[in-house]
Design an enzyme around this catalytic site. Structure first.
Site, PDB file in Angstrom:
ATOM      1  CB  CYS A   1     -23.174 -10.020   1.751  1.00 22.56           C
ATOM      2  SG  CYS A   1     -24.772  -9.919   0.950  1.00 22.56           S
TER       3      CYS A   1
ATOM      4  CB  THR B   1      -0.933  -0.002   1.230  1.00 17.54           C
ATOM      5  OG1 THR B   1      -1.748  -1.169   1.157  1.00 17.54           O
ATOM      6  CG2 THR B   1      -1.807   1.240   1.269  1.00 17.54           C
TER       7      THR B   1
ATOM      8  CB  SER C   1       3.514  -6.625  -0.664  1.00 17.36           C
ATOM      9  OG  SER C   1       3.161  -6.766   0.685  1.00 17.36           O
ATOM     10  CB  ALA C   2       7.559  -9.015   2.624  1.00 14.72           C
ATOM     11  CG  HIS C   3       1.574  -9.497   3.542  1.00 11.77           C
ATOM     12  ND1 HIS C   3       0.277  -9.951   3.512  1.00 11.77           N
ATOM     13  CD2 HIS C   3       1.540  -8.248   3.014  1.00 11.77           C
ATOM     14  CE1 HIS C   3      -0.506  -9.007   2.999  1.00 11.77           C
ATOM     15  NE2 HIS C   3       0.234  -7.963   2.687  1.00 11.77           N
TER      16      HIS C   3
ATOM     17  CD  GLN D   1      -2.192 -10.953  -5.074  1.00 16.02           C
ATOM     18  OE1 GLN D   1      -1.843 -12.134  -5.072  1.00 16.02           O
ATOM     19  NE2 GLN D   1      -2.708 -10.372  -4.006  1.00 16.02           N
TER      20      GLN D   1
ATOM     21  CG  ASN E   1      -6.210  -7.912  -5.853  1.00 18.36           C
ATOM     22  OD1 ASN E   1      -6.104  -7.161  -6.823  1.00 18.36           O
ATOM     23  ND2 ASN E   1      -7.035  -7.663  -4.868  1.00 18.36           N
TER      24      ASN E   1
HETATM   25  C1  LIG Z   1      -2.499  -6.067  -5.982  1.00 17.88           C
HETATM   26  C2  LIG Z   1      -2.230  -5.600  -4.599  1.00 17.88           C
HETATM   27  N1  LIG Z   1      -1.703  -4.377  -4.397  1.00 17.88           N
HETATM   28  C3  LIG Z   1      -1.444  -3.921  -3.154  1.00 17.88           C
HETATM   29  C4  LIG Z   1      -1.720  -4.664  -2.039  1.00 17.88           C
HETATM   30  C5  LIG Z   1      -1.439  -4.086  -0.689  1.00 17.88           C
HETATM   31  O1  LIG Z   1      -0.284  -4.615  -0.121  1.00 17.88           O
HETATM   32  P1  LIG Z   1      -0.032  -4.537   1.453  1.00 17.88           P
HETATM   33  O2  LIG Z   1      -1.021  -5.457   2.078  1.00 17.88           O
HETATM   34  O3  LIG Z   1       1.379  -5.015   1.621  1.00 17.88           O
HETATM   35  O4  LIG Z   1      -0.201  -3.124   1.865  1.00 17.88           O
HETATM   36  C6  LIG Z   1      -2.268  -5.945  -2.198  1.00 17.88           C
HETATM   37  C7  LIG Z   1      -2.569  -6.789  -1.027  1.00 17.88           C
HETATM   38  O5  LIG Z   1      -3.669  -6.907  -0.544  1.00 17.88           O
HETATM   39  C8  LIG Z   1      -2.542  -6.409  -3.511  1.00 17.88           C
HETATM   40  O6  LIG Z   1      -3.099  -7.613  -3.714  1.00 17.88           O
HETATM   41  S1  FES Z   2     -25.066  -7.955   3.758  1.00 14.85           S
HETATM   42 FE1  FES Z   2     -26.137  -8.616   2.063  1.00 14.85          FE
HETATM   43  S2  FES Z   2     -27.805  -9.689   2.992  1.00 14.85           S
HETATM   44 FE2  FES Z   2     -26.634  -9.108   4.666  1.00 14.85          FE
END
Ligand SMILES: Cc1ncc(COP(=O)(O)O)c(C=O)c1O
Ligand code: FES
Lengths: 392, 124
Positions: A326, A72, A199-201, A179, A151
């Site tokens: 939802c 991010t 991103s590392a995680h 990704q 993603n």
């Molecule tokens: C395509 C993409 N960009 C950015 C991010 C954000 O990365 P981070 O969670 O390291 O801030 C993610 C992760 O959710 C992602 O999938």
């Molecule tokens: S959030 Fe869509 S029915 Fe509950």
């Protein structure tokens, strides 16, 4: 109870080797890498080695890597930093409609601040078409940002071709490669990237650390001001344990990538085919074959709602995700599925499984054993399924 | 995220199904997220003898549907009309704030079904 984690695009477990190495930099080699004493020097040394490891996996030079607090922040730094540095040259930005919110919301923020924004549509498979890029470029375009792979639906974008077009035009090109990095080859030269986010995680490294590749000669303004770390691009004492863990995760990814992609692709195809064959009225979201991330399965199961599916799967220990309205705080269905032209009802029943290193054939079999029963149960209580059966 | 009670109703929803030749049918949709709930009533001497539902929606939507059917079964239509969305949510031990709108469906669907019954009766 059996637990099956199939949400690796959300995050991954930290590799044991990575965690062990990090621990050393929390408790023993804890020096501040900016200090000149031996404590500082050993931390600096490891930090720079991590930078080389990250750069190596990208085909970049170590000095082109800026560590950040994650994907991010890297997306924000790329976009806000470049926009500030180049605003005299122009104020037009281009992004795809299926970007992560870290990109989309950042350019929308700039739009409010007076920048012009073009959002590129995607085709029904979730892929940006080159014509659209060419059409949207303007003399005052300073930045084009297109993700490497999406993603949610795993669609791999023609970023190398887009990069060529953008470079010829003279704008900067940013790629969010969160990704793809570590899963398929990501090379900054081949992709013609000026800026690239990782991103590392997502690659068995720790959460809260990422990096931005900044091509040599490309100027960006910092978001963080202070001690001048990371060549003044990102002030703040470096998160050495996390960065060093990130480096290690890159090293492991290099060793495993080709084999792992093949292995996971087989599981993906078994899961995808299994779902389509065992459940009626299922639509595959995103491209098939090589244009799809090797670990991504995304389907819409008609007449059932995504959150209900997730809850039912979770009760069996299976972790997945959905683009249903939802499940989103905003109660809007996934912007990615809508951009691909899916009607709301179909987006509603979307279900994503993202495979990873520890998944086995047994995991896939477990899902295929239970998912059809869950769908059957939910369809029994679905008024939409009733209606469909009566009118068909 | 959800209370045990919600999860219990989601897993074992009561009174799922349809009533052929129901005395009243109510269907409401949630324009916000696109969910649908349908309620069938069997009414005798202004008492709800039987009630069935079908719901397309999230866990909270399914659980509130199930809960509302339990709450109004055996009640007079006047009593059933008194039951509010809030009461259904409370009976489930509360709902997360972003899910309160789902509980609106449940009582609204019952009220719609009662209205359908009254309309039919008045006409016929
Ligand atoms: C395509 C993409 N960009 C950015 C991010 C954000 O990365 P981070 O969670 O390291 O801030 C993610 C992760 O959710 C992602 O999938
Ligand atoms: S959030 Fe869509 S029915 Fe509950």
């Amino acid at each position: 109870m059996r637990r099956v984690y199939l949400d690796h695009s959300a995050t991954t477990p930290v590799d044991r080797e990575v965690a062990d190495l990090m621990m050393v930099y929390f408790t023993e080699k804890y020096g501040n890498p900016s200090s000149i004493h031996s404590f500082g020097r050993e931390a600096r040394h490891a930090l720079e080695e991590a930078r080389s490891q990250v750069a190596g996996l990208l085909g970049a030079k170590p000095e082109e890597i800026t560590f950040t607090s994650g994907g991010t922040e890297a997306d924000n730094l790329a976009i806000l930093g470049l926009a500030e540095a180049r605003q005299e040259k122009g104020r037009h930005l281009i992004v795809s409609a299926i970007e992560h919110h870290a990109v989309l919301d950042t350019v929308k923020y700039l739009e409010k601040a007076g920048f012009a924004l073009t959002v590129l549509p995607v085709n029904s498979a979730g892929i940006v078409e080159l014509d659209e890029v060419i059409k949207s470029l303007r003399p005052d375009t300073i930045l084009v940002s297109v993700m490497h792979a999406n993603n949610e639906v795993g669609s791999i974008q023609p970023v190398a071709e887009i990069g060529r077009i953008v470079r010829e035009h003279g704008a900067a090109f940013h790629i969010d490669a969160v990704q793809t990095f570590g899963k398929i080859p990501v090379n900054v030269e081949e992709l013609k990237a000026d800026l690239l986010t990782i991103s590392a995680h997502k690659i068995y490294g720790p959460k809260g650390v990422g990096a931005l590749y900044v091509r040599k000669g490309v100027r960006i303004s910092p978001l963080m001001h202070g001690g001048g770390q990371e060549k003044k691009r990102r002030s703040g004492t470096e998160n050495t344990p996390a960065i060093i863990g990130f480096g290690k995760a890159c090293e492991l990814a290099v060793q495993r990538m080709t084999e792992e992609a093949e292995r996971v692709k087989k599981l993906r195809d078994t899961l995808l085919t299994g779902i389509v064959e065992s459940i009626k009225y299922v639509k595959v979201n995103g491209p098939q074959g090589d244009l799809r991330l090797p670990n991504n399965v995304n389907v819409s199961i008609e007449f059932v709602e995504g959150e209900s599916l997730l809850l039912s799967l979770d009760m069996l220990g299976i972790a997945a995700s959905s683009g249903s309205a939802c499940t989103s705080g905003s109660l809007d269905p996934s912007h990615v599925l809508l951009a691909m032209g899916l009607p709301h009802e179909i987006a509603h029943g979307s279900l994503r499984f993202t495979l990873g290193r520890q998944n086995t054939e047994e995991d896939v079999a477990y899902v295929l054993e239970h998912l059809p029963k869950i769908v059957e149960r939910l369809r029994k209580i679905s008024p939409l399924y009733d209606q469909f059966n009566k009118t068909k | 995220m959800y209370s045990q009670k919600v999860m219990e109703h989601f897993t074992n929803p009561r009174n799922v199904g349809e009533i052929p030749d129901a005395d009243g049918i109510g269907e409401v949709g949630n324009t916000q997220c696109g969910d649908v709930m349908r309620i069938y009533l069997d009414i005798e001497n202004d008492i709800i003898k039987d009630i069935k539902f079908k719901t397309f929606g999230c866990g909270a939507a399914v659980a509130t549907s199930s809960m509302v059917t339990e709450m109004v079964k055996g009640k007079t239509i006047a009593e059933a009309l008194e039951i509010s969305n809030q009461a259904v949510a409370e009976a489930l031990g509360g709902l997360p704030p972003q899910k309160m709108h789902c509980s609106n469906l449940a009582a609204d669907a019952v009220h719609a079904a009662i209205k359908d019954y009254l309309d039919k009766r008045n006409k016929g």
